[in-house]
Design an enzyme around this catalytic site. Structure first.
Site, PDB file in Angstrom:
ATOM      1  N   ASP A 123       7.653  -7.760  25.423  1.00 22.80           N
ATOM      2  CA  ASP A 123       7.102  -7.814  26.773  1.00 22.80           C
ATOM      3  C   ASP A 123       7.207  -9.252  27.269  1.00 22.80           C
ATOM      4  O   ASP A 123       6.802 -10.175  26.573  1.00 22.80           O
ATOM      5  CB  ASP A 123       5.632  -7.373  26.743  1.00 22.80           C
ATOM      6  N   ASP A 139       7.150  -7.903  32.846  1.00 21.90           N
ATOM      7  CA  ASP A 139       5.891  -7.594  33.521  1.00 21.90           C
ATOM      8  C   ASP A 139       5.911  -8.023  34.994  1.00 21.90           C
ATOM      9  O   ASP A 139       6.264  -9.166  35.303  1.00 21.90           O
ATOM     10  CB  ASP A 139       4.772  -8.347  32.792  1.00 21.90           C
ATOM     11  N   GLU A 143       9.281  -4.234  35.279  1.00 23.37           N
ATOM     12  CA  GLU A 143       8.165  -3.440  35.799  1.00 23.37           C
ATOM     13  C   GLU A 143       7.996  -3.872  37.246  1.00 23.37           C
ATOM     14  O   GLU A 143       7.699  -5.034  37.520  1.00 23.37           O
ATOM     15  CB  GLU A 143       6.888  -3.705  35.012  1.00 23.37           C
ATOM     16  N   HIS A 159       0.440   1.988  29.030  1.00 23.15           N
ATOM     17  CA  HIS A 159      -0.899   1.461  28.732  1.00 23.15           C
ATOM     18  C   HIS A 159      -1.722   1.211  29.998  1.00 23.15           C
ATOM     19  O   HIS A 159      -2.857   0.746  29.898  1.00 23.15           O
ATOM     20  CB  HIS A 159      -0.747   0.156  27.948  1.00 23.15           C
ATOM     21  N   ASP A 160      -1.158   1.450  31.183  1.00 24.58           N
ATOM     22  CA  ASP A 160      -1.863   1.219  32.444  1.00 24.58           C
ATOM     23  C   ASP A 160      -2.276   2.515  33.134  1.00 24.58           C
ATOM     24  O   ASP A 160      -2.768   2.477  34.261  1.00 24.58           O
ATOM     25  CB  ASP A 160      -0.971   0.457  33.437  1.00 24.58           C
TER      26      ASP A 160
HETATM   27  O1  TEU Z   1       0.765  -4.174  35.251  1.00 29.35           O
HETATM   28  C1  TEU Z   1       0.963  -4.407  36.606  1.00 29.35           C
HETATM   29  C2  TEU Z   1       0.419  -3.478  37.637  1.00 29.35           C
HETATM   30  O2  TEU Z   1       0.684  -3.642  38.797  1.00 29.35           O
HETATM   31  C3  TEU Z   1      -0.494  -2.411  37.390  1.00 29.35           C
HETATM   32  O3  TEU Z   1      -0.020  -1.335  36.701  1.00 29.35           O
HETATM   33  C4  TEU Z   1      -1.835  -2.936  36.986  1.00 29.35           C
HETATM   34  O4  TEU Z   1      -2.040  -2.914  35.616  1.00 29.35           O
HETATM   35  C5  TEU Z   1      -2.953  -2.185  37.608  1.00 29.35           C
HETATM   36  O5  TEU Z   1      -2.700  -0.881  37.610  1.00 29.35           O
HETATM   37  C6  TEU Z   1      -3.257  -2.760  38.981  1.00 29.35           C
HETATM   38  O6  TEU Z   1      -4.173  -1.956  39.642  1.00 29.35           O
HETATM   39  C7  TEU Z   1       1.168  -5.129  34.343  1.00 29.35           C
HETATM   40  C8  TEU Z   1       0.748  -4.745  32.942  1.00 29.35           C
HETATM   41  O7  TEU Z   1       1.403  -3.568  32.562  1.00 29.35           O
HETATM   42  C9  TEU Z   1      -0.735  -4.635  32.892  1.00 29.35           C
HETATM   43  O8  TEU Z   1      -1.205  -4.164  31.661  1.00 29.35           O
HETATM   44  C10 TEU Z   1      -1.297  -6.001  33.195  1.00 29.35           C
HETATM   45  O9  TEU Z   1      -2.681  -5.922  33.288  1.00 29.35           O
HETATM   46  C11 TEU Z   1      -0.727  -6.585  34.480  1.00 29.35           C
HETATM   47  O10 TEU Z   1       0.662  -6.404  34.620  1.00 29.35           O
HETATM   48  C12 TEU Z   1      -0.957  -8.069  34.508  1.00 29.35           C
HETATM   49  O11 TEU Z   1      -0.173  -8.699  33.551  1.00 29.35           O
END
Ligand code: TEU
Ligand code: CA
Length: 626
Positions: free
Chosen positions: A179, A275, A333, A404-405
């Site tokens: 990542d 990310d 992402e 994971h989100d």
């Molecule tokens: O996620 C970015 C993102 O925009 C979203 O999915 C976020 O986690 C959330 O839903 C906003 O409401 C990435 C990573 O995957 C996430 O785990 C991190 O927290 C984020 O970036 C910051 O690094």
């Protein structure tokens, strides 16, 4: 150049405009069919403030036009053959290290735990692993706040453990992507500490400082700015208060990133998941976000950085100076990016990214993650049809439902336990037989579902905890908890369910985040030895995909596009054809004809049901050409 004298249809004809119109309508709960209506299409932009009673106001339009006018390219239309690549053929598996396997009994997953489970992954048949961050971090956002890019998080192990893991992965013929979190670092990163304590040093310009904050809001609640007394200035953080946005305008920062990327690639990793990489370029002067856009999207300022003015340039630099020399793979992402913009970021001739993760399929129109509602799979079908129609031969799609989100997909669609297994198999089938590269999130191969958390104390995620505190200002504990339960990222962050033992076989001490009793009925050990399990179905499908190129590079022909509840398509290449039939609903659907020949894989019911598709049932038929 587009101006307010242009018409809606001109905006729709622009790749960025088209994606933005779609996204705006999606947020409001509409489909873009209305734009295709000539009366609507012919409306001039300058008429919109009056027509929408101020919702689309002057500020909205100028932000839109600025964005559109900064993109001069349109995707190339070309029918040249698709060029093969390992990552187009691979099935990826995402590991969230904290929750995968604890090897040293401290309740936290670690690198040795992953090493221990490589044979499990090999048995499942996946080809590549994406590891969520394992770098040194104070864990304000579970590793997405990096303190040292060249050090392993102590809880996860050592650099020797990492080298052993990488060796274990490669010796099994698997690949590893890491990542890459470079939109921001932890506020405990050496660079940030120096930026505060020595503002005149080279680090003084590594982050985004301002004398006055603008109105941008953080994704994790509140203003996106922290004040630093010592420097007498504010610094930008789009995420938590401890995740400080790097200043990509500074070429030294970009060089630091490239050097770090090369350092890991030199070690032998095969690529990176990047990310929020579409956020790295912010509009000059950091103008205030438009209020109406902010209200619609839930966050202020997004229009000024989700597709920033120098995004293409930075991605190209990264690719040519860091990724390309190692022939390394990249998947960005990219929240907020749509289907046309994807092409401008990933078309193979553009030299930017190999693939991106788009997110518009994760919630149905008008819904956000924290809404409690039922996901209608007919929307997913429509989304997938649209995806195929927009992809072209130069871009390659990523296919995923979970990470994971996000909450578990089965729980979104139909939480009724009687449909759990068959629904898991339906999702697996579409993911593994559609054009694109599948990313399976840990536990998805077991049909894991959302967790029965009993109180807010059971949650760990900074996003959920901040949102809960915010909600409590206006609603009761019970109501706030209910909302958090609908969308908390912790649903996907509980321990992987290896066995039915205490702590799900993840650890022999109490894990860092609790789990429920689901491992009694859903665990890897039991499913591996059960031919009818979700796990076995994944294994068979992965094998089928690996051994039949029609499922990878073959054409797709979707039939009965307009028919509700039924999703049917053919995948075919020169030597073979597959026919895939999916019931997207709880209804029993009659089949027109009984297919006689070929290999078949039916998700749930026995041969007696050959003339009907039971709730959420799928059938995959291989029709050999002779
Ligand atoms: O996620 C970015 C993102 O925009 C979203 O999915 C976020 O986690 C959330 O839903 C906003 O409401 C990435 C990573 O995957 C996430 O785990 C991190 O927290 C984020 O970036 C910051 O690094
Ligand atoms: Ca551990």
């Amino acid at each position: 150049m587009l101006t307010i004298n242009n018409r809606i249809k001109d905006i729709y004809a622009h790749p960025v405009g088209r994606d933005i119109i779609k996204k705006t309508l999606l947020q409001m709960g509409y489909k873009d069919t209305i734009v295709k209506n000539p009366i609507i299409g012919n409306i001039k932009l300058k008429a919109l403030p009056t027509l929408t009673i101020g919702k689309v106001n002057g500020g909205f339009l100028s932000a839109l036009l600025e964005l559109l006018n900064s993109e001069h390219d349109t995707p190339r239309i070309d029918t040249s053959p698709v060029s093969p690549a390992w990552w187009k053929e691979a099935v990826f598996y995402q590991i969230y290290p904290r929750s995968f396997k604890d090897n040293n009994s401290d309740g936290i997953g670690d690198l040795c735990g992953i090493l221990e489970k490589l044979d499990y992954l090999k048995m499942l048949g996946v080809d590549a692993i994406w590891l969520s961050p394992i770098y040194d971090s104070p864990n304000d956002d579970n590793g997405y706040d990096i303190r040292d890019y060249r050090k392993i998080m102590t809880e996860f192990g050592t650099m020797e453990d990492f080298d052993k893991l990488l060796e274990g992965i490669h010796s099994r013929g698997l690949r590893l992507i890491m990542d890459l979190v470079v939109n921001h670092t932890s506020d405990e990163h050496e660079w940030f500490k120096k930026a505060i304590s020595e503002p005149d040093s080279q680090y003084g310009d590594y982050y985004i400082f301002r004398n006055e904050p603008n109105n941008w809001t953080s994704f994790f609640g509140g203003s996106a700015w922290n004040f630093y007394e010592k420097r007498g200035q504010y610094a930008l953080h789009l995420f938590s208060k401890k995740q400080m946005d790097l200043n990509w305008e500074n070429p030294t920062v970009r060089n630091e990133v490239k050097e770090m990327v090369r350092w890991w690639l030199q070690k032998g990793v095969d690529g990176f998941r990047m990310d929020v990489v579409n956020y790295i370029s912010k509009r000059d002067g950091l103008p205030d976000g438009n209020e109406h856009i902010g209200t619609l999207m839930g966050f202020y300022g997004v229009e000024h950085y989700f597709y920033g003015p120098r995004l293409h340039q930075y991605l190209r630099e990264l690719k040519s100076e860091a990724f390309a020399p190692f022939n390394a793979f990249s998947v960005g992402e990219t929240p907020g990016i749509g289907m046309k913009m994807r092409k401008l970021l990933t078309d193979d001739y553009r030299g930017e990214l190999d693939m991106v993760f788009l997110f518009d399929h994760l919630e149905t129109p008008g819904h956000v993650r924290f809404d409690d509602y039922k996901y209608d799979l007919n929307y997913y079908k429509e989304y997938m049809i649209n995806m195929i129609e927009n992809l072209g031969c130069h871009s390659h799609a990523s296919l995923f439902y979970e990470n994971h989100d996000n909450t578990r997909m089965i729980s979104k669609v139909d939480p009724d336990p009687q449909f759990r297994i068959v629904l898991a198999k339906l999702l697996a089938t579409i993911q593994l037989t559609f054009p694109g590269t599948p990313f399976i999130y840990q536990g998805q191969e077991l049909g894991m579902v959302n967790k029965k958390f009993t109180s807010i104390d059971a949650l760990r995620d900074v996003e959920s905890l901040n949102l809960y505190a915010e909600l409590r200002k206006t609603i009761s504990e019970a109501e706030a908890f209910k909302k958090i339960m609908a969308g908390t990222r912790d649903h996907a962050r509980t321990p992987m369910q290896w066995t039915s033992d205490k702590y799900a076989g993840f650890s022999d001490t109490e894990p860092w985040i609790g789990t429920d009793n689901d491992c009694k009925i859903c665990n890897a050990e039991a499913q591996i030895s059960d031919e009818g399990s979700v796990w076995s179905f994944y294994r068979i499908l992965i094998e089928l995909r690996r051994t039949h190129t029609a499922l990878i590079y073959g054409n797709i022909n979707i039939v009965n596009k307009k028919k509700r509840d039924l999703f049917t398509y053919y995948r075919a290449d020169k030597s073979e054809t597959f026919y895939i039939e999916c019931n997207l609903s709880r209804k029993v659907i009659k089949r027109k004809s009984k297919l006689q020949s070929g290999i078949r894989l039916i998700s749930n019911y026995a041969e007696a049901q050959e003339l009907q598709l039971m709730p959420y049932e799928v059938a995959v038929w291989m029709i050999k050409k002779d």
